[in-house]
Design a protein around this motif. Structure first.
Motif, PDB file in Angstrom:
ATOM      1  N   VAL A 191      -8.243   0.270  -0.897  1.00 27.92           N
ATOM      2  CA  VAL A 191      -8.646  -0.952  -1.517  1.00 27.92           C
ATOM      3  C   VAL A 191      -7.316  -0.635  -2.793  1.00 27.92           C
ATOM      4  O   VAL A 191      -7.434  -2.018  -3.348  1.00 27.92           O
ATOM      5  N   VAL A 192      -7.839   0.353  -3.554  1.00 24.70           N
ATOM      6  CA  VAL A 192      -7.567   0.073  -4.550  1.00 24.70           C
ATOM      7  C   VAL A 192      -5.961   0.196  -5.086  1.00 24.70           C
ATOM      8  O   VAL A 192      -4.901  -0.090  -5.839  1.00 24.70           O
ATOM      9  N   ALA A 197      -4.599  -2.846  -4.299  1.00 25.12           N
ATOM     10  CA  ALA A 197      -4.935  -4.046  -5.564  1.00 25.12           C
ATOM     11  C   ALA A 197      -4.059  -4.283  -6.186  1.00 25.12           C
ATOM     12  O   ALA A 197      -3.046  -4.659  -6.954  1.00 25.12           O
ATOM     13  N   GLU A 198      -3.487  -2.187  -6.568  1.00 18.96           N
ATOM     14  CA  GLU A 198      -2.478  -2.112  -7.807  1.00 18.96           C
ATOM     15  C   GLU A 198      -1.102  -2.670  -7.259  1.00 18.96           C
ATOM     16  O   GLU A 198      -0.333  -3.677  -7.704  1.00 18.96           O
ATOM     17  N   HIS A 199      -1.264  -2.773  -5.882  1.00 24.87           N
ATOM     18  CA  HIS A 199       0.917  -3.353  -5.637  1.00 24.87           C
ATOM     19  C   HIS A 199       0.227  -5.104  -4.937  1.00 24.87           C
ATOM     20  O   HIS A 199       1.367  -5.809  -5.586  1.00 24.87           O
ATOM     21  N   ILE A 230       1.020  -0.992  -0.334  1.00 22.35           N
ATOM     22  CA  ILE A 230      -0.406  -0.101   0.014  1.00 22.35           C
ATOM     23  C   ILE A 230       0.706   1.407  -0.332  1.00 22.35           C
ATOM     24  O   ILE A 230       2.179   1.108   0.779  1.00 22.35           O
ATOM     25  N   MET A 263     -11.908   3.686   0.021  1.00 26.17           N
ATOM     26  CA  MET A 263     -11.837   2.908  -1.200  1.00 26.17           C
ATOM     27  C   MET A 263     -10.418   3.261  -1.518  1.00 26.17           C
ATOM     28  O   MET A 263      -9.861   2.152  -2.348  1.00 26.17           O
TER      29      MET A 263
END
Lengths: 635, 344
Positions: free
Chosen positions: B205-206, B209-211, B193, B202
């Motif tokens: 979470v994004v 997800a990217e990582h 993160i 939000m």
């Protein structure tokens, strides 16, 4: 935990979406893809929005590191990264100049010593304020030093600084008086972080053991008078510092510092290339080479204060003189050690283990310190000379070409050790085995962990091994590693522990000089003694200092400029004895630069994210269509 | 890989034999008991296992800081309480509830807790990907054995199966993180993160997800290959079974024969394997987590061993033991639910 739940529910949502597929598995496969694509797609827009909002008003200097900050508690942590963190948040009485490590004022504006050198008076600046708003006074200095003097755990990191201190007293708000048992030059180099009494007095000895000293600790941690204050610590991932508005000195240009932790050098280099970090610290030679010539990246190979060495077991003993261990008797003979020194090709080691990023070594104080002594006639790489010395000394070769002791016993077969976690160590020992063979010495090689090698060193059950030291600006500690009272010692239950002297080199004259330099307050005279000592140990071939290695760092020149090397020139620009670069760096072009760095890195991210999402969605759709077609064929 | 013979009753039938659920209950009970036994054994075993490690933990203080011999001795004394004394302390607190990590100076369960959610995210994503795609590919390849899809997919999955995860991870970083040639830089190369973001928001979470995309793909590729190869083998084994001929003779369409008869029977070994793997991945993503600097339990294990942090190691091995045991029980139960013969 919540994130994991959320991820799962995303998958379930996707399942309905993909439910029209005939085959349940196909539907689920699509769901999975959609879940990922959704995450990627969703990841793009808000991330960029967030980045612009974050970096437009904040200029954060992001440093990629390979070593974790093990603990923010200055009495507990021991890694270099932890020391760097404390240097950002805590002040010391005196600092080390960027030019040549000479003492310079920090919290102490000035200091003076009595004629006998036994009383030191420090004048504390009156404008220092802790980041929680409390003023820093002489009482805090008194408290910090007395806590170390009275403490046990506290001495782990700072014991050497207070060894000669008898009393510490604040006589008024800006004056601290210290009395000593013996004069010592260390009083100008007291690398002790000054802690706020109003916080630390609430932490007793029992609590100190697990006090994390972080922003969410009780009492609140990392309250110091330095220029930066710890804002967010995400264990094992990153640590973010903001600016301390109360800092007494000039405010830095950057708004904060962030250390991001990488577990391997390859990932760190990629992070620097794609702009995730602005600075990459302590790189390996092989990944470093890949950065040279990269656009917008400066790769710097700096002089450093560490060295690697080969040590001999020149007669392992306990401090009381009891012989221990299994060392080969030939290594007690200085001629044999000299011969081996001649057999070692340091240039080759620098080339092969450091990719040329270092210099062949000589004495135990590295050349970037003014106290370094360079021998007038260094031992050259000369295997023929080595063979000649051994022949002359009577170590004749047997029928198997291996030399024996002059009396014909004990073939020269050495036990060598390398360190498991260091490729340099293993390569060096491999080379050494070959060089020894060239001069008629056989060997067995074993690779062990550093913890195990430390035991082996203490017990004296080796002949030679490879290790390294990192040397402080004050030469005292490094010089002490060759004194006789640093031999191994035995504790009550018969266990033997290593001292600092892993060469088992002992010379009363060296010890006498050591005592002399320890109380010599004249810097030039002390340097002279220190140099004499280094040359004594060099001439006795106590160690073979194989190489002074460089420190490899790289940074993005499109993000920051103004790094300050220490020593100047030639030294490293971060992880110094001081925080000069943090205070001095600024964007290369005022105005445009603060946003440009992240913008250039986030734009391709957005494009790429969208592309990836599209590909994944397409792939999912393709799977569904394929499935339909193939079912249709069958039906 | 032994494959169970066909299940007599159609699994999708809603009629479950009355005695079946009672048998299932007893079966689960027995499995729980034996799991508990294993756990007790492991708890005792763990204590001695870590103390067999060679080396002087105080070595980490050497050459890091100029520490005096007396202080080293004091540190050793703290670490060197007699083994029996340590053992009693361990028996009093086998779960290390009071344990403080020697390396980080924090309660071990705080450390483990902080590292658990990244691993669960990674594990969940990669298992989902591997299972869904792997099974699907395996079924398709096996059903048309020798067909072009089979040839291509078997080749590709064998390649993935033979690829070390960490190497695949490095390739992914090179390609999708730093960007090579036409590929722009898509994903971050490390961490889970970005700073200054709440994980539960939000944006959090994004960011997670990217990582997670790259490490999840690296991990999923290998397990996907394993699942698809085994699923394929199972399907191939089922192909020659007489019940499939019967099903076809009843006039069922090909995809119905496959979905309702072949796949349920063939999926038993794969399901067992998936559950077992979940147990292992919790602790076994060490290489992937290291390559991606992903701060999960695997990385923490690596660090605990490097730093010779006994208390932390104990806590982690406890977590892994429990997860393996639980997943074993789950696997047994799942197979028992799917295949009534196993319950007896």
């Amino acid at each position: 935990m919540k994130v994991a739940n959320d991820g799962t529910s995303r998958g379930n949502g996707g399942r309905r979406l993909g439910g029209h597929g005939r085959d349940a598995t196909a539907g689920l496969a699509v769901a999975g893809l959609v879940a990922v694509a959704g995450a990627v797609g969703a990841g793009v827009a808000p991330a960029s929005a967030d980045e612009t909002s974050g970096s437009d008003d904040e200029l954060i200097f992001r440093v990629g590191v390979l070593q974790d900050i093990d603990n923010f508690n200055p009495f507990k942590g021991i890694t270099a990264a932890a020391y760097e963190a404390w240097a950002l948040s805590y002040d010391q009485l005196t600092g080390f100049s960027a030019e040549d490590f000479s003492p310079e004022p920090r919290l102490a504006e000035s200091w003076e010593q009595s004629d006998d050198g036994l009383t030191w008076t420090y004048t504390i600046r009156d404008d220092a304020v802790f980041s929680d708003g409390e003023p820093l006074t002489a009482d805090d200095v008194e408290y910090t030093f007395n806590r170390i003097l009275d403490g046990q755990v506290e001495k782990t990191n700072y014991g050497s600084y207070v060894a000669q201190i008898d009393t510490v007293k604040a006589t008024d708000d800006t004056t601290v008086v210290m009395t000593l048992k013996k004069p010592t030059p260390i009083m100008e180099r007291l690398s002790v972080p000054i802690l706020p009494e109003h916080i630390w007095s609430k932490i007793d000895d029992a609590e100190l053991r697990d006090y994390a000293n972080e922003p969410d600790s009780k009492p609140v941690g990392m309250i110091g008078s330095g220029p930066f204050v710890l804002e967010e610590a995400r264990e094992g991932e990153f640590y973010r510092f903001g600016r301390n508005p109360e800092y007494w000195g000039k405010q830095p240009t950057i708004d904060g510092v962030e250390y991001r932790l990488y577990r391997n050098a390859d990932a760190l280099v990629q992070a620097l290339k794609n702009g995730e970090v602005d600075f990459a610290d302590d790189l390996d030679a092989n990944v470093f080479a890949a950065l040279e010539g990269e656009e917008n990246i400066e790769a710097r190979s700096s002089d450093y204060y560490g060295f690697n060495y080969l040590t001999f077991n020149a007669g392992a003993e306990l401090v009381d003189g009891t012989p221990i261990g299994t060392g080969h008797p030939s290594l007690k003979d200085p001629e044999v050690r000299l011969a081996i020194h001649h057999a070692v090709d340091k240039e080759a080691l620098v080339d092969r283990t450091l990719d040329g990023r270092g210099t062949p070594g000589t004495t135990i104080i590295p050349p970037l310190y003014p106290e370094h002594a360079e021998p007038e006639e260094p031992v050259t790489f000369d295997p023929e000379e080595a063979n000649r010395i051994l022949d002359e000394a009577g170590y004749t070769r047997g029928s198997d070409d291996i030399r024996t002791m002059p009396n014909g016993s004990n073939p020269l077969v050495y036990q060598l050790y390398a360190r498991q976690n260091s490729e340099t160590s293993q390569t060096t020992i491999e080379f050494l085995a070959g060089w020894l063979r060239d001069i008629g010495i056989d060997s067995t090689v074993e690779t062990v962990s550093e913890g195990r090698l430390y035991e082996i060193a203490g017990e004296g059950t080796f002949d030679m091994y490879e290790w390294g030291w990192v040397v402080e600006p004050d030469p005292d500690y490094q010089l002490s590693t060759f004194t006789c009272d640093q031999f191994s010692y035995e504790v009550a239950n018969g266990t033997i522990y290593a001292g600092l002297n892993d060469a088992f080199y002992c010379d009363p004259e060296y010890d006498r000089l050591y005592e002399q330099q320890a109380t010599e307050l004249d810097r030039d005279k002390r340097t002279e003694i220190a140099q004499q000592m280094q040359l004594m140990a060099y001439d006795a071939n106590a160690y073979i200092v194989t190489e002074y290695y460089d420190y490899l760092q790289a940074w993005r020149t499109d993000r920051f400029t103004g790094f300050v090397p220490q020593p100047d020139p030639g030294g490293a620009v971060l992880f110094q004895y001081g925080i000069f670069s943090y205070l001095n760096i600024e964007p290369p072009d005022e105005g445009s630069a603060s946003g440009s760095g992240t913008e250039s890195s986030s734009t391709p991210m957005v494009v790429g994210g969208v592309a990836a999402a599209a590909v994944l969605v397409g792939l999912g759709a393709w799977l569904v269509v394929r499935r339909r077609n193939s079912s249709a064929d069958v039906e | 890989m032994a494959v169970t013979s066909p299940v007599a009753t159609e699994l999708s039938d809603d009629s479950t034999p009355g005695g079946g659920s009672g048998g299932l209950g007893r079966f689960i009970g027995l499995r729980l008991l034996s799991g508990l036994g294993t756990l007790l054994f492991v708890l005792l075993f763990n204590f001695f296992l870590f103390r067999l490690l060679p080396g002087d933990p105080a070595a980490r203080y050497r050459a890091v800081k100029n520490i005096s011999a007396q202080d080293l001795a004091r540190i050793r004394d703290e670490l060197n309480a007699p083994v029996m004394e340590q053992f009693w302390a361990y028996l009093r607190d086998p779960l290390a509830l009071q344990g403080i990590s020697a390396w980080k100076g924090q309660p071990v369960w705080d450390l483990v807790g902080g590292r658990a959610w990244p691993t669960l995210v990674l594990l969940g994503t990669s298992t989902l990907l591997a299972t869904l795609i792997g099974i699907r590919v395996g079924i398709r390849a096996g059903w048309r054995r020798g067909g072009s899809f089979d040839k291509v997919s078997t080749g590709v999955t064998l390649l993935f199966y033979a690829t070390p995860e960490f190497w695949l991870g490095l390739l992914l970083i090179l390609t999708f993180s730093s960007g090579i040639g036409p590929f722009p830089s898509l994903f971050p190369s490390g961490g889970v993160i970005d700073s200054g973001i709440e994980p539960l928001s939000m944006a959090g979470v994004v960011s997670v997800a990217e990582h997670t995309v790259l490490p999840a793909v690296a991990l999923a590729a290998v397990y996907l290959a394993e699942y698809s190869l085994i699923m394929r083998a199972s399907i191939v084994d089922e192909l020659s079974q007489e019940y499939l001929t019967t099903a076809r003779a009843k006039g069922l369409m090909d995809h119905v024969v496959r979905r309702r008869h072949a796949v349920p029977n063939a999926s038993l070994p794969t399901i067992t394997l998936i559950f077992l793997n979940i147990g292992f991945i919790i602790g076994g993503a060490i290489t992937v987590e290291t390559v991606f600097s992903y701060p999960g339990l695997g990385l923490l294990t690596f660090e605990a061993i490097t730093e010779q942090d006994f208390v932390l190691m104990q806590a982690l091995f406890l977590v892994f033991t429990v997860s393996v045991i639980v997943c074993n029980i789950l696997a047994d139960v799942a197979v028992a639910v799917l295949d009534p013969r196993i319950r007896t």
